[in-house]
Design a protein around this motif. Sequence first.
Motif, PDB file in Angstrom:
ATOM      1  N   HIS A  70       6.815   2.595   1.171  1.00  0.00           N
ATOM      2  CA  HIS A  70       6.829   2.084   2.220  1.00  0.00           C
ATOM      3  C   HIS A  70       4.990   2.375   3.275  1.00  0.00           C
ATOM      4  O   HIS A  70       4.935   1.576   4.030  1.00  0.00           O
ATOM      5  CB  HIS A  70       7.557   3.591   2.886  1.00  0.00           C
ATOM      6  CG  HIS A  70       8.707   3.981   2.739  1.00  0.00           C
ATOM      7  ND1 HIS A  70       9.379   2.797   2.623  1.00  0.00           N
ATOM      8  CD2 HIS A  70      10.031   4.773   2.359  1.00  0.00           C
ATOM      9  CE1 HIS A  70      10.692   3.243   2.192  1.00  0.00           C
ATOM     10  NE2 HIS A  70      10.708   4.302   2.213  1.00  0.00           N
ATOM     11  N   ARG A  71       4.393   3.006   1.980  1.00  0.00           N
ATOM     12  CA  ARG A  71       2.951   2.774   2.723  1.00  0.00           C
ATOM     13  C   ARG A  71       2.766   1.306   2.280  1.00  0.00           C
ATOM     14  O   ARG A  71       1.621   0.850   3.286  1.00  0.00           O
ATOM     15  CB  ARG A  71       1.947   4.241   1.319  1.00  0.00           C
ATOM     16  CG  ARG A  71       0.281   3.927   1.909  1.00  0.00           C
ATOM     17  CD  ARG A  71      -0.478   5.123   1.074  1.00  0.00           C
ATOM     18  NE  ARG A  71      -0.993   4.159   0.000  1.00  0.00           N
ATOM     19  CZ  ARG A  71      -1.556   3.067  -0.243  1.00  0.00           C
ATOM     20  NH1 ARG A  71      -1.979   2.807   0.990  1.00  0.00           N
ATOM     21  NH2 ARG A  71      -1.324   2.694  -1.422  1.00  0.00           N
ATOM     22  N   GLU A  73       4.067  -0.990   2.444  1.00  0.00           N
ATOM     23  CA  GLU A  73       4.934  -1.816   3.604  1.00  0.00           C
ATOM     24  C   GLU A  73       4.097  -2.384   5.074  1.00  0.00           C
ATOM     25  O   GLU A  73       4.440  -3.200   5.467  1.00  0.00           O
ATOM     26  CB  GLU A  73       6.368  -1.341   4.129  1.00  0.00           C
ATOM     27  CG  GLU A  73       7.391  -1.593   2.763  1.00  0.00           C
ATOM     28  CD  GLU A  73       8.585  -1.758   3.149  1.00  0.00           C
ATOM     29  OE1 GLU A  73       9.662  -2.228   3.032  1.00  0.00           O
ATOM     30  OE2 GLU A  73       9.234  -0.399   3.407  1.00  0.00           O
ATOM     31  N   ARG A  74       3.339  -0.923   4.966  1.00  0.00           N
ATOM     32  CA  ARG A  74       2.857  -1.522   6.285  1.00  0.00           C
ATOM     33  C   ARG A  74       1.065  -2.072   6.108  1.00  0.00           C
ATOM     34  O   ARG A  74       1.182  -2.074   7.172  1.00  0.00           O
ATOM     35  CB  ARG A  74       2.698   0.707   6.750  1.00  0.00           C
ATOM     36  CG  ARG A  74       4.146   0.794   7.670  1.00  0.00           C
ATOM     37  CD  ARG A  74       3.774   2.600   7.690  1.00  0.00           C
ATOM     38  NE  ARG A  74       2.509   3.223   6.964  1.00  0.00           N
ATOM     39  CZ  ARG A  74       3.318   4.160   6.645  1.00  0.00           C
ATOM     40  NH1 ARG A  74       4.807   4.548   6.610  1.00  0.00           N
ATOM     41  NH2 ARG A  74       2.668   5.125   5.417  1.00  0.00           N
ATOM     42  N   SER A  77       3.788  -6.130   5.434  1.00  0.00           N
ATOM     43  CA  SER A  77       5.274  -7.213   5.943  1.00  0.00           C
ATOM     44  C   SER A  77       4.622  -7.182   6.721  1.00  0.00           C
ATOM     45  O   SER A  77       4.107  -7.262   7.871  1.00  0.00           O
ATOM     46  CB  SER A  77       5.625  -5.476   6.284  1.00  0.00           C
ATOM     47  OG  SER A  77       7.247  -5.661   7.218  1.00  0.00           O
ATOM     48  N   ASP A  80       7.369  -5.993   9.963  1.00  0.00           N
ATOM     49  CA  ASP A  80       6.625  -4.488  10.984  1.00  0.00           C
ATOM     50  C   ASP A  80       5.408  -4.730  11.731  1.00  0.00           C
ATOM     51  O   ASP A  80       4.280  -5.826  11.508  1.00  0.00           O
ATOM     52  CB  ASP A  80       6.280  -3.682   9.577  1.00  0.00           C
ATOM     53  CG  ASP A  80       5.458  -2.816  11.312  1.00  0.00           C
ATOM     54  OD1 ASP A  80       5.359  -1.977  11.956  1.00  0.00           O
ATOM     55  OD2 ASP A  80       5.700  -1.721  10.393  1.00  0.00           O
ATOM     56  N   SER A  83       1.817  -3.501  11.368  1.00  0.00           N
ATOM     57  CA  SER A  83       1.054  -3.948   9.503  1.00  0.00           C
ATOM     58  C   SER A  83      -0.167  -4.301   9.765  1.00  0.00           C
ATOM     59  O   SER A  83      -0.363  -5.406  10.902  1.00  0.00           O
ATOM     60  CB  SER A  83       2.339  -4.810   8.982  1.00  0.00           C
ATOM     61  OG  SER A  83       2.739  -5.932   9.114  1.00  0.00           O
TER      62      SER A  83
END
Length: 331
Positions: A70-71, A73-74, A77, A80, A83
Amino acid sequence: MTRRRFIRISGAAAGLGLALGAGFARPGRTSPLFHEWRGVALGADASLRIYHPDAAEAGRLITDALSEVHRLERVFSLYDEASALSRLNREGELADPPQELVELLATSARYARATGGAFDPTVQPLWALYAKHFGMADADPNGPSPVDVRGAVAKCGYQRVTVDAGKVAFGLPGMALTLNGIAQGYITDRVAELLRARGVTHTLVDIGETRALDAHPVGRPWSIGIKDPRAEGRLLATLAVDNQAVATSGGYGTEFDAAGRFNHIFDPATGLCANRYLSVSVVAPTATCADALSTAFSVMPIDRASSALTDAGAMRAYFVLPDGHVVDRSA
């Protein structure tokens, strides 16, 4: 439209790029030592199967691995809007970029050079063009006009991206990056490295790409099948993988039109969609390498791709021709 990646290591998931061979122990069946998580990462299905004698510790490892996913992905992505990559694409430059973004862009440039530009993360303008075109109700089934394609190609070029620790910047207006051809491999490697550092062995990691930590617990290589995109449940070849990674790319992962003539893999030189092969699978030391090369090789002739294997540090490539025949090349 689905995400570009369609790789799995579960034999029960039909129609996907890779299938785990028979003999994988599942919790509650032949072994209590495998602990499994399934979910979504970077918009694609993902899974972790950890071989560990302590269920509580396995749960902690999975939690920590997902936090890392998840870290990252930020950072990478496209979905998002907050991001780092999304902000770079909107603004054309990004001050104080995350270290992971700088690292992956430098790695992307290395694979771009090794493949003669066939791997190029700046093809996002082509994605935007095709998605917009086929999103119209009256879309020309022959695709965007040659003029529009040439206009999008003119905005591509990995050499036009300036990358350093202080700033990432585009050299032309309208440029944009997609790391979908390499980020899942990179995240897979980061999770594998996290698990390795915590003492995990004999495990498969699938965060969009597949990486094996060591051999199967019974002492043999893992069996990874290349699935036939044309026939559900059919394998075209089986690969023996031991402490290696495998990635597969194919146009059927995301098709823009019902006829399947236009897909998400673009030739950066022409702006046209990849239609040489049904799929391309690459075996490499890391998922990052396998991911980038499977993308690049999709638009390259076999002989040219074969020569790039050594330059890029990979082991083997498997090209599935339109008739289903598999061509195997080694470095």
